[in-house]
Write a protein that holds these residues in place. Structure first.
Motif, PDB file in Angstrom:
ATOM      1  N   ILE A   1       4.282 -11.882  10.226  1.00 59.84           N
ATOM      2  CA  ILE A   1       3.890 -12.778   8.738  1.00 59.84           C
ATOM      3  C   ILE A   1       3.041 -14.527   8.874  1.00 59.84           C
ATOM      4  CG2 ILE A   1       5.537 -13.340   7.456  1.00 59.84           C
ATOM      5  CD1 ILE A   1       7.399 -11.188   7.905  1.00 59.84           C
ATOM      6  N   ILE A   2       3.639 -14.795   9.956  1.00 60.22           N
ATOM      7  CA  ILE A   2       3.368 -16.718   9.828  1.00 60.22           C
ATOM      8  C   ILE A   2       1.594 -16.176  10.265  1.00 60.22           C
ATOM      9  CG2 ILE A   2       2.564 -18.558  11.146  1.00 60.22           C
ATOM     10  CD1 ILE A   2       5.429 -17.551  11.627  1.00 60.22           C
ATOM     11  N   ILE A   3       1.153 -15.868  10.398  1.00 59.31           N
ATOM     12  CA  ILE A   3       0.149 -15.448  10.320  1.00 59.31           C
ATOM     13  C   ILE A   3      -0.706 -14.460   9.774  1.00 59.31           C
ATOM     14  CG2 ILE A   3      -2.944 -14.663  11.813  1.00 59.31           C
ATOM     15  CD1 ILE A   3      -0.237 -14.055  14.397  1.00 59.31           C
ATOM     16  N   SER A   4      -1.312 -13.203   8.641  1.00 56.03           N
ATOM     17  CA  SER A   4      -0.903 -13.370   7.659  1.00 56.03           C
ATOM     18  C   SER A   4      -1.495 -14.418   6.087  1.00 56.03           C
ATOM     19  CB  SER A   4      -0.357 -11.955   6.981  1.00 56.03           C
ATOM     20  OG  SER A   4      -0.071 -10.995   8.633  1.00 56.03           O
ATOM     21  N   ALA A   5       0.133 -14.602   6.902  1.00 54.31           N
ATOM     22  CA  ALA A   5       0.131 -15.348   5.560  1.00 54.31           C
ATOM     23  C   ALA A   5      -1.136 -16.660   5.485  1.00 54.31           C
ATOM     24  CB  ALA A   5       1.801 -16.578   4.748  1.00 54.31           C
ATOM     25  N   VAL A   6      -0.538 -17.597   6.689  1.00 54.37           N
ATOM     26  CA  VAL A   6      -1.682 -18.398   6.714  1.00 54.37           C
ATOM     27  C   VAL A   6      -3.101 -18.523   6.715  1.00 54.37           C
ATOM     28  CG1 VAL A   6      -1.999 -20.207   8.319  1.00 54.37           C
ATOM     29  CG2 VAL A   6      -0.361 -20.488   8.087  1.00 54.37           C
ATOM     30  N   ALA A   7      -3.679 -17.507   7.495  1.00 54.88           N
ATOM     31  CA  ALA A   7      -4.881 -17.044   6.836  1.00 54.88           C
ATOM     32  C   ALA A   7      -5.576 -16.666   5.866  1.00 54.88           C
ATOM     33  CB  ALA A   7      -5.021 -15.124   7.685  1.00 54.88           C
ATOM     34  N   ALA A   8      -4.696 -15.839   5.078  1.00 59.66           N
ATOM     35  CA  ALA A   8      -4.736 -15.500   3.359  1.00 59.66           C
ATOM     36  C   ALA A   8      -4.520 -16.625   2.397  1.00 59.66           C
ATOM     37  CB  ALA A   8      -4.310 -15.055   2.631  1.00 59.66           C
TER      38      ALA A   8
ATOM     39  N   LYS B   1      -8.627 -14.170  -8.440  1.00 57.71           N
ATOM     40  CA  LYS B   1      -8.172 -14.983  -7.184  1.00 57.71           C
ATOM     41  C   LYS B   1      -6.645 -14.312  -6.573  1.00 57.71           C
ATOM     42  CE  LYS B   1     -11.092 -18.983  -8.781  1.00 57.71           C
ATOM     43  NZ  LYS B   1     -11.403 -19.708  -9.507  1.00 57.71           N
ATOM     44  N   ASP B   2      -5.793 -14.235  -7.110  1.00 58.37           N
ATOM     45  CA  ASP B   2      -5.137 -14.065  -6.614  1.00 58.37           C
ATOM     46  C   ASP B   2      -5.050 -12.454  -6.150  1.00 58.37           C
ATOM     47  OD1 ASP B   2      -4.092 -16.850  -7.538  1.00 58.37           O
ATOM     48  OD2 ASP B   2      -2.708 -16.147  -9.164  1.00 58.37           O
ATOM     49  N   LEU B   3      -5.401 -11.586  -6.721  1.00 55.41           N
ATOM     50  CA  LEU B   3      -5.305 -10.191  -6.347  1.00 55.41           C
ATOM     51  C   LEU B   3      -6.010 -10.251  -4.987  1.00 55.41           C
ATOM     52  CD1 LEU B   3      -5.468  -7.456  -6.304  1.00 55.41           C
ATOM     53  CD2 LEU B   3      -7.711  -6.967  -7.680  1.00 55.41           C
ATOM     54  N   ILE B   4      -7.594 -11.252  -5.031  1.00 56.74           N
ATOM     55  CA  ILE B   4      -8.095 -10.964  -3.848  1.00 56.74           C
ATOM     56  C   ILE B   4      -7.282 -11.708  -2.558  1.00 56.74           C
ATOM     57  CG2 ILE B   4     -10.158 -12.472  -2.652  1.00 56.74           C
ATOM     58  CD1 ILE B   4     -11.817 -11.962  -4.556  1.00 56.74           C
ATOM     59  N   VAL B   5      -6.490 -12.725  -2.968  1.00 53.17           N
ATOM     60  CA  VAL B   5      -5.452 -13.173  -1.631  1.00 53.17           C
ATOM     61  C   VAL B   5      -4.338 -12.352  -1.490  1.00 53.17           C
ATOM     62  CG1 VAL B   5      -3.699 -15.509  -1.399  1.00 53.17           C
ATOM     63  CG2 VAL B   5      -5.705 -15.496  -2.538  1.00 53.17           C
ATOM     64  N   ILE B   6      -3.780 -11.526  -2.082  1.00 54.45           N
ATOM     65  CA  ILE B   6      -2.695 -10.630  -1.853  1.00 54.45           C
ATOM     66  C   ILE B   6      -3.381  -9.453  -0.853  1.00 54.45           C
ATOM     67  CG2 ILE B   6      -1.047  -9.178  -3.043  1.00 54.45           C
ATOM     68  CD1 ILE B   6      -1.131 -10.721  -5.165  1.00 54.45           C
ATOM     69  N   CYS B   7      -4.363  -9.122  -1.223  1.00 55.88           N
ATOM     70  CA  CYS B   7      -5.737  -8.000  -0.696  1.00 55.88           C
ATOM     71  C   CYS B   7      -5.750  -8.432   0.754  1.00 55.88           C
ATOM     72  CB  CYS B   7      -6.319  -7.494  -0.947  1.00 55.88           C
ATOM     73  SG  CYS B   7      -6.073  -6.865  -2.971  1.00 55.88           S
ATOM     74  N   LEU B   8      -6.456  -9.901   0.816  1.00 50.61           N
ATOM     75  CA  LEU B   8      -6.549 -10.095   1.729  1.00 50.61           C
ATOM     76  C   LEU B   8      -5.025 -10.353   3.585  1.00 50.61           C
ATOM     77  CD1 LEU B   8      -9.075 -12.629   1.397  1.00 50.61           C
ATOM     78  CD2 LEU B   8      -9.735 -10.986   3.174  1.00 50.61           C
ATOM     79  N   ALA B   9      -4.331 -11.178   2.817  1.00 52.98           N
ATOM     80  CA  ALA B   9      -3.143 -10.764   3.428  1.00 52.98           C
ATOM     81  C   ALA B   9      -2.524  -9.801   3.698  1.00 52.98           C
ATOM     82  CB  ALA B   9      -1.825 -11.405   2.302  1.00 52.98           C
TER      83      ALA B   9
END
Length: 236
Positions: free
Chosen positions: A209-216, A181-189
């Motif tokens: 950074i803000i948009i990528s972190a929040v969206a992921a 799950k963490d891997l997927i979220v990291i890849c999404l970011a």
């Protein structure tokens, strides 16, 4: 038997050594971004957040706004409030409100891990020893890196500037290996960050950074919701 303060110093030595090597890269990056060595040192002396400082220097170098800076720091450092809440359950009665406020300055991933692993209740003097030696390592490394960045050849300082990014990789790789799950979220970011770069080329690095972190984080929460009942049962 060592006093709590001396035990804190002793337990914090490995953290300080690790911080020195990492903040060396931050010092180099700061002077390369146009800051003076003194400014870099003051930033590390008054802050203790590697990711937050790196993002902050990037925003300063790009001429970002204060709102952009504040939002970026809020998102990046929000996890520290959760660590503080968790750590508050281990504090002794000696931790009055002023002590809590002072100790909150030094809550980082590594300090939290060491403090939370203690079997006995935490007293202020132990936390102060732990935070003091870690802060000295972080600030000392920044000073050394900043001064080195002013005197070393540009090719060498450019190569050493990747130390900070190497630390970020070292942080996310264990989590990614332990949890799909963490891997997927990291890849999404990472994907969102690349998308911001090419879809919105005029968007500043801070807002990216803000948009990528929040969206992921949002997508991760939707894909992998946490069952609080199961989590509490596992902890018990």
């Amino acid at each position: 038997m060592k006093s709590p303060f001396k035990r804190g110093l002793s337990d914090g030595i490995p953290i300080a050594l690790g911080y020195f090597s990492v903040s060396f890269g931050f010092g180099i990056m700061s002077v390369q971004s146009g800051l003076t060595a003194l400014q870099a040192i003051i930033i590390s002396l008054t802050n203790l957040t590697s990711a937050g400082q790196a993002a902050g220097v990037g925003i300063i170098a790009a001429g970002g706004t204060l709102v952009e800076m504040a939002l970026t720091q809020l998102i990046i450092n929000l996890r520290y409030s959760l660590m503080g809440l968790s750590l508050s359950q281990k504090l002794s009665d000696k931790f009055t409100t002023p002590h809590r406020i002072i100790a909150s300055f030094g809550i980082t991933d590594e300090i939290f891990a060491v403090a939370s692993s203690q079997t006995e209740k935490l007293v202020p003097s132990y936390m102060y020893g732990l935070i003091l030696i870690a802060s000295m390592g972080w600030t000392g490394g920044t000073a050394a890196g900043a001064l080195a960045g002013l005197g070393l050849p540009e090719t060498l300082t450019a190569a050493m500037g990747i130390l900070l990014y190497g630390m970020f990789i070292a942080i996310i790789v264990p989590a990614a290996r332990a949890s799909r799950k963490d891997l997927i979220v990291i890849c999404l970011a990472a994907v969102f960050s690349i998308g911001c770069k090419f879809i919105f080329p005029t968007l500043s690095s801070g807002f990216s950074i803000i948009i990528s972190a929040v969206a992921a984080a949002v997508v991760g929460a939707l894909l992998f919701p946490i069952n609080l009942a199961e989590t509490e049962a596992e902890e018990k």
